[in-house]
Design a protein around this motif. Structure first.
Motif, PDB file in Angstrom:
ATOM      1  N   HIS B 250     -29.094 -21.510  31.135  1.00  0.00           N
ATOM      2  CA  HIS B 250     -28.614 -22.874  31.248  1.00  0.00           C
ATOM      3  C   HIS B 250     -28.688 -23.345  32.691  1.00  0.00           C
ATOM      4  CE1 HIS B 250     -25.273 -25.640  32.104  1.00  0.00           C
ATOM      5  NE2 HIS B 250     -25.488 -26.155  30.907  1.00  0.00           N
ATOM      6  N   ASP B 251     -28.253 -22.500  33.614  1.00  0.00           N
ATOM      7  CA  ASP B 251     -28.239 -22.894  35.021  1.00  0.00           C
ATOM      8  C   ASP B 251     -29.651 -23.075  35.573  1.00  0.00           C
ATOM      9  OD1 ASP B 251     -25.575 -22.855  34.791  1.00  0.00           O
ATOM     10  OD2 ASP B 251     -25.225 -21.061  35.994  1.00  0.00           O
ATOM     11  N   ILE B 252     -30.528 -22.168  35.201  1.00  0.00           N
ATOM     12  CA  ILE B 252     -31.918 -22.282  35.663  1.00  0.00           C
ATOM     13  C   ILE B 252     -32.499 -23.628  35.202  1.00  0.00           C
ATOM     14  CG2 ILE B 252     -34.265 -21.381  35.327  1.00  0.00           C
ATOM     15  CD1 ILE B 252     -33.044 -18.583  35.133  1.00  0.00           C
ATOM     16  N   LEU B 253     -32.253 -23.953  33.937  1.00  0.00           N
ATOM     17  CA  LEU B 253     -32.826 -25.184  33.384  1.00  0.00           C
ATOM     18  C   LEU B 253     -32.189 -26.422  34.001  1.00  0.00           C
ATOM     19  CD1 LEU B 253     -33.113 -24.108  29.652  1.00  0.00           C
ATOM     20  CD2 LEU B 253     -34.927 -24.218  31.370  1.00  0.00           C
ATOM     21  N   LEU B 254     -30.883 -26.381  34.187  1.00  0.00           N
ATOM     22  CA  LEU B 254     -30.185 -27.529  34.744  1.00  0.00           C
ATOM     23  C   LEU B 254     -30.706 -27.861  36.147  1.00  0.00           C
ATOM     24  CD1 LEU B 254     -27.908 -29.519  34.192  1.00  0.00           C
ATOM     25  CD2 LEU B 254     -26.323 -27.905  35.247  1.00  0.00           C
ATOM     26  N   ARG B 255     -30.871 -26.824  36.942  1.00  0.00           N
ATOM     27  CA  ARG B 255     -31.379 -27.052  38.301  1.00  0.00           C
ATOM     28  C   ARG B 255     -32.775 -27.643  38.294  1.00  0.00           C
ATOM     29  NH1 ARG B 255     -28.903 -22.145  41.759  1.00  0.00           N
ATOM     30  NH2 ARG B 255     -27.359 -21.756  40.151  1.00  0.00           N
ATOM     31  N   MET B 256     -33.612 -27.108  37.403  1.00  0.00           N
ATOM     32  CA  MET B 256     -34.976 -27.624  37.347  1.00  0.00           C
ATOM     33  C   MET B 256     -34.986 -29.053  36.808  1.00  0.00           C
ATOM     34  SD  MET B 256     -36.870 -25.470  38.681  1.00  0.00           S
ATOM     35  CE  MET B 256     -38.540 -25.872  38.214  1.00  0.00           C
ATOM     36  N   LEU B 257     -34.096 -29.312  35.878  1.00  0.00           N
ATOM     37  CA  LEU B 257     -34.030 -30.646  35.283  1.00  0.00           C
ATOM     38  C   LEU B 257     -33.720 -31.717  36.326  1.00  0.00           C
ATOM     39  CD1 LEU B 257     -33.688 -32.592  32.786  1.00  0.00           C
ATOM     40  CD2 LEU B 257     -31.297 -31.933  32.784  1.00  0.00           C
ATOM     41  N   THR B 258     -32.685 -31.515  37.111  1.00  0.00           N
ATOM     42  CA  THR B 258     -32.313 -32.563  38.057  1.00  0.00           C
ATOM     43  C   THR B 258     -33.335 -32.675  39.194  1.00  0.00           C
ATOM     44  OG1 THR B 258     -30.881 -31.031  39.266  1.00  0.00           O
ATOM     45  CG2 THR B 258     -29.854 -32.391  37.570  1.00  0.00           C
ATOM     46  N   ARG B 259     -33.942 -31.569  39.535  1.00  0.00           N
ATOM     47  CA  ARG B 259     -34.984 -31.633  40.564  1.00  0.00           C
ATOM     48  C   ARG B 259     -36.170 -32.430  40.083  1.00  0.00           C
ATOM     49  NH1 ARG B 259     -32.585 -26.883  42.398  1.00  0.00           N
ATOM     50  NH2 ARG B 259     -32.759 -26.690  44.657  1.00  0.00           N
ATOM     51  N   ALA B 260     -36.628 -32.108  38.881  1.00  0.00           N
ATOM     52  CA  ALA B 260     -37.823 -32.775  38.367  1.00  0.00           C
ATOM     53  C   ALA B 260     -37.539 -34.242  38.053  1.00  0.00           C
ATOM     54  CB  ALA B 260     -38.328 -32.061  37.118  1.00  0.00           C
ATOM     55  N   ALA B 261     -36.297 -34.523  37.631  1.00  0.00           N
ATOM     56  CA  ALA B 261     -35.988 -35.879  37.193  1.00  0.00           C
ATOM     57  C   ALA B 261     -35.909 -36.842  38.359  1.00  0.00           C
ATOM     58  CB  ALA B 261     -34.671 -35.884  36.429  1.00  0.00           C
ATOM     59  N   ALA B 262     -35.147 -36.471  39.379  1.00  0.00           N
ATOM     60  CA  ALA B 262     -34.916 -37.439  40.442  1.00  0.00           C
ATOM     61  C   ALA B 262     -34.971 -36.787  41.818  1.00  0.00           C
ATOM     62  CB  ALA B 262     -33.551 -38.093  40.235  1.00  0.00           C
ATOM     63  N   GLY B 263     -35.486 -35.591  41.882  1.00  0.00           N
ATOM     64  CA  GLY B 263     -35.547 -34.907  43.160  1.00  0.00           C
ATOM     65  C   GLY B 263     -34.165 -34.537  43.671  1.00  0.00           C
ATOM     66  N   GLN B 264     -33.210 -34.380  42.765  1.00  0.00           N
ATOM     67  CA  GLN B 264     -31.850 -34.005  43.176  1.00  0.00           C
ATOM     68  C   GLN B 264     -31.636 -32.514  42.925  1.00  0.00           C
ATOM     69  OE1 GLN B 264     -29.910 -36.748  40.403  1.00  0.00           O
ATOM     70  NE2 GLN B 264     -28.826 -37.640  42.128  1.00  0.00           N
ATOM     71  N   LYS B 265     -30.883 -31.876  43.838  1.00  0.00           N
ATOM     72  CA  LYS B 265     -30.568 -30.474  43.597  1.00  0.00           C
ATOM     73  C   LYS B 265     -29.594 -30.358  42.435  1.00  0.00           C
ATOM     74  CE  LYS B 265     -31.690 -28.687  48.068  1.00  0.00           C
ATOM     75  NZ  LYS B 265     -31.207 -28.430  49.404  1.00  0.00           N
ATOM     76  N   ILE B 266     -28.701 -31.305  42.336  1.00  0.00           N
ATOM     77  CA  ILE B 266     -27.820 -31.414  41.176  1.00  0.00           C
ATOM     78  C   ILE B 266     -27.425 -32.882  41.076  1.00  0.00           C
ATOM     79  CG2 ILE B 266     -25.642 -30.975  42.407  1.00  0.00           C
ATOM     80  CD1 ILE B 266     -26.508 -29.320  39.063  1.00  0.00           C
ATOM     81  N   SER B 267     -27.065 -33.343  39.883  1.00  0.00           N
ATOM     82  CA  SER B 267     -26.717 -34.755  39.777  1.00  0.00           C
ATOM     83  C   SER B 267     -25.253 -34.953  40.179  1.00  0.00           C
ATOM     84  CB  SER B 267     -26.966 -35.264  38.355  1.00  0.00           C
ATOM     85  OG  SER B 267     -26.134 -34.580  37.460  1.00  0.00           O
TER      86      SER B 267
END
Ligand code: SF4
Lengths: 244, 481
Positions: B250-267
């Motif tokens: 879950h954590d791996i995916l969450l980090r990749m998600l916010t990075r790919a979505a908006a270039g954020q390390k976390i939302s």
């Protein structure tokens, strides 16, 4: 790979029939490297147009023809990234279910190279001794860049050409909108992409664009001619063949 | 809401390419998010590509989806939540309506759910007399306008702040302004009122975690927190594939998600929800429902060629780098999922023939694959969809799309295998092309379906002598010498 002395040319269909001078320019550059060249006269097309449009069986027939023609070559060089990408990657998809053909395809794919990739990675040559006066910008063709991972080779070769200055454009890696039959089927979208590309080229102020794939280059030139824009278009072989 | 139809792709796209304001808005998205995403991946670890880890994680989950789903359901139930598996969109809608009826719901606040667009939930709720209010600012804007979202994570990206100002002045009765903080404050005021008086909250989820039995919602506004905790009942709609097995995954995916979505390390906000309020807790809903929606996904799961598309975490990253999306915007796709991911996912769920433009109206440039946080090979799948369109496919109920094109490529493949025929055809074409209008040597107008090319571009003529002929002559001159 040991350095080859004999090279078999693959001159893909559009260079063969519309831009033979590009093939000849490549011949000139390779001969200056002291290579002996072969040209199997039965060659035609790698099958890419059919493959991209979804006609895989038809593409597979041409792929088989390619294997028959080039199987015995020592090394094959082609002035087009997308055709080499077709041979190197998509032939594997086409023959995935036939182990015997897959084996043949793998062998042929391993010795098929794009022109600049061949010069830099196989021959280890970066300075071909060419001269070309002026500034140019470079367009990264999609399949060459993302399919074959060829990004630095053409830039290195250009940087060694005497008199030439390379000016990078914004988003040089963005598609020009050619996409094979896409360009005729969805002209509105294709032209929109091309307009953006040409604007990026013009913004460099160089007035000249260089690429490694005649598909993209004829696409760009198509609109440049229609709109009579002051941009000249060159295949990299023509620049590298420039007088010593 | 406007009717969406992927068959209108060409017309809508042709209009959208003229829209300068749209391009300005999307250009910002590309320059900011598109490039940032790749830069951020590279910061994660210099040694290896984090996309490959994320891909491996997603593959493992999707390959074991039945077990993962069961674990998730068991853990949510253990906490007092309800879980429903909806086979179709209608089924999911029915379930939501049933819950709403039981709670005598008059107003729903919702947000962060592409899936509810996919199953047309808002229309169904409104038809049942239930007021439905989107709480995410972007979704609220498109809802006020009566439109569909035009981007997976930035639904109102196609608007300028001036347009939002006009919209708010008209719909909210506020004085016109284009000052973003003032506009945000207006929306906040309007939305808070709606949220205070809502009986039901509906949300999507960015991912769920089977091991812990929770659903994760990421946002940058925080509205969704209120929409999911204040009303008496909270319903989460989740595609069956959007699940992580373990907290680590879950954590791996969450980090990749916010990075790919908006270039954020976390939302800004990451909410973990997963059950009704416990006795000692001050807030949270009385009832919690998780609706796991299939709606064509298990059919994709069953096909090894396309299973990979279920790895998608819906970050919208592929939209931000796609030159076609940038030129035509999200509405042209006629589907809630637009851009490269939409071009693959929508045909697989809505029918390949009905979406043939989406499969064919892309250039296969590969930029989407490069940016995807789970390394989804969308160009490969697009090409495969075209193959099905070309030949028909019983398993996916595809009719061959064009018999004439098939015949042309068939004939072409015969000619191209025989150099003599190829040369003869070239000779013939060389004669015929003299009949075509030219300017400065290049062709101005091509006949038939090729005419699309010459709409705005010239076409090169065949050379007088092909390379092959020049080479043959060179060989003879050599031999003579
Ligand atoms: S395909 Fe990849 S880039 Fe596109 S939305 Fe899905 S995860 Fe993101």
């Amino acid at each position: 790979m040991t350095k080859p002395t004999r090279v078999t040319l693959f001159i893909q269909c559009i260079v063969d029939s519309c831009f033979p001078e590009v093939g000849e320019a490549m011949v000139k550059v390779l001969e200056r490297q002291g290579l002996t060249l072969d040209y199997p006269p039965d060659q035609t097309c790698c099958g890419q147009p059919a493959f991209n449009a979804g006609y895989r069986d038809e593409a597979a027939r041409l792929a088989l023809h390619y294997l028959d023609v080039f199987e015995h070559a020592e090394v094959i060089v082609c002035p087009s990234g997308s055709c080499v990408n077709m041979v190197r990657h998509h032939y594997m998809e086409l023959f995935a279910k036939d182990p015997r053909l897959l084996e043949r395809a793998k062998k042929v794919a391993a010795k098929t190279f794009e022109f600049t990739e061949f010069l830099v990675d196989v021959l280890g040559v970066t300075d071909v001794g060419a001269t070309w006066n002026g500034e140019v910008t470079y367009h990264d063709s999609c399949h060459l860049l993302r399919g074959l991972g060829v990004k630095d080779q053409p830039r290195t070769l250009l940087s060694k050409v005497r008199g030439l200055t390379l000016v990078e454009m914004t988003r040089s890696d963005e598609c020009c909108g050619f996409g094979g039959t896409f360009s005729a089927k969805y002209p509105e979208i294709s032209e929109a992409l091309l307009e953006t590309k040409l604007a990026n080229i013009q913004a460099t102020g160089t007035g000249a664009v260089v690429g490694c794939d005649m598909g993209c280059l004829m696409h760009m030139q198509g609109m440049i001619r229609r709109r009579e824009l002051p941009i000249s278009v060159h295949h990299i072989a023509e620049i590298l063949a420039g007088e010593e | 809401m406007l009717k969406q139809d992927p068959l209108q792709y060409r017309e809508l796209a042709a209009k959208a390419v003229q829209d300068k304001q749209l391009h300005k808005a999307l250009g910002k998205l590309r320059d900011k998010f598109g490039r940032n995403a790749v830069n951020l991946y590279n910061q994660l670890s210099p040694e290896h590509d984090p996309r490959q880890d994320a891909k491996a994680v997603r593959r493992k989950i999707v390959d074991n989806l039945d077990v993962v789903l069961e674990t998730l359901a068991a853990n949510i139930r253990a906490r007092g939540g309800h879980v429903h598996l909806a086979e179709t969109g209608e089924d999911a809608v029915e379930y939501c309506l049933g819950v709403a009826k039981r709670f005598q719901v008059r107003r729903v606040v919702k947000g962060k759910s592409m899936l509810s667009e996919e199953i047309h939930l808002n229309d169904a709720l409104e038809a049942a007399g239930i007021e439905t209010v989107e709480t995410d600012l972007g979704e609220y804007i498109v809802q006020l306008k009566g439109e569909a979202p035009s981007h997976i994570i930035a639904p109102a990206i196609h608007y300028t702040r001036e347009q939002v100002g006009e919209l708010f002045a008209e719909k909210l009765g506020e004085p016109y302004t284009d000052d973003p903080p003032t506009l945000t404050a207006m929306a906040r005021k309007a939305l808070r009122e709606k949220m205070l008086g809502a009986d039901m909250g509906i949300s999507g989820g960015n991912t769920a975690c089977a091991e812990t039995g929770h659903v994760t919602i990421v946002s940058n506004e925080g509205n969704i927190r209120m929409a999911t905790t204040m009303p008496r009942v909270h319903v989460v709609l989740l595609g069956i594939e959007k699940i992580a097995a373990t907290l680590e995954d879950h954590d791996i995916l969450l980090r990749m998600l916010t990075r790919a979505a908006a270039g954020q390390k976390i939302s800004t906000y990451v909410s973990y929800v997963g059950g009704p309020r416990l006795d000692e807790e001050p807030d949270g809903p009385e009832e919690f429902h998780l609706v796991l929606v299939d709606n064509g996904r298990s059919r994709i799961l069953a096909d090894p060629d396309f299973r990979e598309v279920l790895h998608c975490v819906r970050c919208g990253g592929c939209l931000n780098v796609c030159p076609v999306y940038m030129a035509i915007g999200g509405h042209s796709y006629g589907s809630p999922y637009c851009g490269p991911i939409g071009a693959v996912f929508t045909p697989l769920t809505q029918g390949i023939n009905a979406c043939h433009h989406l499969c064919q109206g892309e250039t296969l440039c590969g930029a989407c694959k490069q940016v995807c946080p789970v390394d989804n090979d969308l160009p490969r799948m697009l090409s495969l969809l075209r193959f099905k369109l070309a030949n028909g496919d019983a398993r996916w109920n595809v009719r061959p799309q064009s018999l004439p094109t098939k015949l042309v490529f068939g004939a072409w493949s015969v000619i191209m295998r025989h150099r003599r025929m190829y040369d003869a055809m070239s000779l013939l074409a060389g004669f015929c092309q003299r009949l075509l209008p030219r300017k400065n040597g290049w062709i101005r107008r091509l006949p038939g379906p090729l005419g699309g090319w010459t709409r705005g571009r010239d076409f090169p003529p065949l050379a007088k002598k092909s390379f092959a002929r020049r080479w043959a002559r060179r060989d003879t001159t050599r031999r003579d010498a």
